[in-house]
Design a protein around this motif. Sequence first.
Motif, PDB file in Angstrom:
ATOM      1  N   THR A 180       9.171   3.944   0.231  1.00 45.88           N
ATOM      2  CA  THR A 180       7.897   3.218   0.202  1.00 45.88           C
ATOM      3  C   THR A 180       7.623   2.565   1.548  1.00 45.88           C
ATOM      4  O   THR A 180       6.493   2.582   2.035  1.00 45.88           O
ATOM      5  N   GLY A 181       8.642   2.003   2.155  1.00 45.91           N
ATOM      6  CA  GLY A 181       8.463   1.360   3.454  1.00 45.91           C
ATOM      7  C   GLY A 181       8.491   2.327   4.621  1.00 45.91           C
ATOM      8  O   GLY A 181       7.851   2.098   5.652  1.00 45.91           O
ATOM      9  N   ALA A 182       9.231   3.431   4.482  1.00 45.14           N
ATOM     10  CA  ALA A 182       9.389   4.368   5.592  1.00 45.14           C
ATOM     11  C   ALA A 182       8.108   5.129   5.901  1.00 45.14           C
ATOM     12  O   ALA A 182       7.829   5.411   7.071  1.00 45.14           O
ATOM     13  N   ALA A 183       7.335   5.465   4.887  1.00 48.11           N
ATOM     14  CA  ALA A 183       6.123   6.270   5.127  1.00 48.11           C
ATOM     15  C   ALA A 183       5.108   5.525   5.999  1.00 48.11           C
ATOM     16  O   ALA A 183       4.677   6.064   7.030  1.00 48.11           O
ATOM     17  N   PRO A 184       4.709   4.292   5.663  1.00 49.31           N
ATOM     18  CA  PRO A 184       3.762   3.615   6.559  1.00 49.31           C
ATOM     19  C   PRO A 184       4.398   3.254   7.906  1.00 49.31           C
ATOM     20  O   PRO A 184       3.704   3.247   8.933  1.00 49.31           O
ATOM     21  N   ALA A 185       5.707   2.979   7.912  1.00 49.64           N
ATOM     22  CA  ALA A 185       6.375   2.681   9.188  1.00 49.64           C
ATOM     23  C   ALA A 185       6.320   3.889  10.112  1.00 49.64           C
ATOM     24  O   ALA A 185       6.080   3.751  11.316  1.00 49.64           O
TER      25      ALA A 185
ATOM     26  N   ARG B 216      -2.113   2.145   4.274  1.00 49.32           N
ATOM     27  CA  ARG B 216      -2.127   1.940   2.817  1.00 49.32           C
ATOM     28  C   ARG B 216      -1.880   3.256   2.080  1.00 49.32           C
ATOM     29  O   ARG B 216      -1.131   3.294   1.107  1.00 49.32           O
ATOM     30  N   LEU B 217      -2.537   4.314   2.545  1.00 50.66           N
ATOM     31  CA  LEU B 217      -2.322   5.632   1.938  1.00 50.66           C
ATOM     32  C   LEU B 217      -0.869   6.066   2.142  1.00 50.66           C
ATOM     33  O   LEU B 217      -0.242   6.606   1.218  1.00 50.66           O
ATOM     34  N   GLY B 218      -0.334   5.817   3.321  1.00 50.96           N
ATOM     35  CA  GLY B 218       1.067   6.130   3.576  1.00 50.96           C
ATOM     36  C   GLY B 218       1.995   5.358   2.651  1.00 50.96           C
ATOM     37  O   GLY B 218       2.997   5.889   2.172  1.00 50.96           O
ATOM     38  N   GLY B 219       1.666   4.093   2.400  1.00 53.20           N
ATOM     39  CA  GLY B 219       2.464   3.298   1.464  1.00 53.20           C
ATOM     40  C   GLY B 219       2.410   3.863   0.057  1.00 53.20           C
ATOM     41  O   GLY B 219       3.428   3.920  -0.641  1.00 53.20           O
ATOM     42  N   LEU B 220       1.221   4.278  -0.369  1.00 47.50           N
ATOM     43  CA  LEU B 220       1.076   4.882  -1.695  1.00 47.50           C
ATOM     44  C   LEU B 220       1.872   6.181  -1.790  1.00 47.50           C
ATOM     45  O   LEU B 220       2.604   6.408  -2.764  1.00 47.50           O
ATOM     46  N   LEU B 221       1.748   7.042  -0.777  1.00 45.60           N
ATOM     47  CA  LEU B 221       2.493   8.300  -0.791  1.00 45.60           C
ATOM     48  C   LEU B 221       3.994   8.058  -0.721  1.00 45.60           C
ATOM     49  O   LEU B 221       4.773   8.758  -1.374  1.00 45.60           O
ATOM     50  N   GLY B 222       4.414   7.060   0.049  1.00 49.16           N
ATOM     51  CA  GLY B 222       5.828   6.702   0.104  1.00 49.16           C
ATOM     52  C   GLY B 222       6.323   6.190  -1.236  1.00 49.16           C
ATOM     53  O   GLY B 222       7.441   6.493  -1.660  1.00 49.16           O
TER      54      GLY B 222
END
Length: 167
Positions: free
Chosen positions: A38-43, A63-69
């Motif tokens: 969850t944290g790695a995708a937006p990072a 935000r989309l990256g967080g959702l996908l993560g």
Amino acid sequence: MPNKVVETPYPLIDADPHAARVIRYMRPSDYAVWAGATGAAPAALYLWDKWDPSKLRIRTQLRLGGLLGFVGGFLLAYQRSSFRFWGWSENKREEEKDFAELSDRARRGLPLYGESDQPEWIQGVAYRNSAFSQLKFHIFPMFNLVNHPHHGTDPEKYKPKEEPTSS
């Protein structure tokens, strides 16, 4: 058609566990993998934007990256928990928990894997569609949401043992 028997390094607990059991049996390490994804995708998106600036505000993309993560992390944690049910990774804790839970259900006279109002043929179809489906999450995420009797283990091991009477 007989079920394929897969040799595993650890004991098979359940060949097609119900989704609720898989989630209930998750370990803290599974939750850590979920949180990490969850944290790695937006990072990763943020760092990518730093290395190759887009000159745009990337708040929506983060935000989309967080959702996908979050979704990807859940699927990864679910898959890790399923591997333990299948005996593909160390599963001593799950084996003990499963034996205690299902032995208690057998002692109380309840169906081991829950009751289903679905016809038997639907239960069979549900089993055939969801067995090992956790290996295909990248194509189509599918979970076992139907209680059925097809689990690849001998239900007799959960029945209460009769103690021999001495005469």
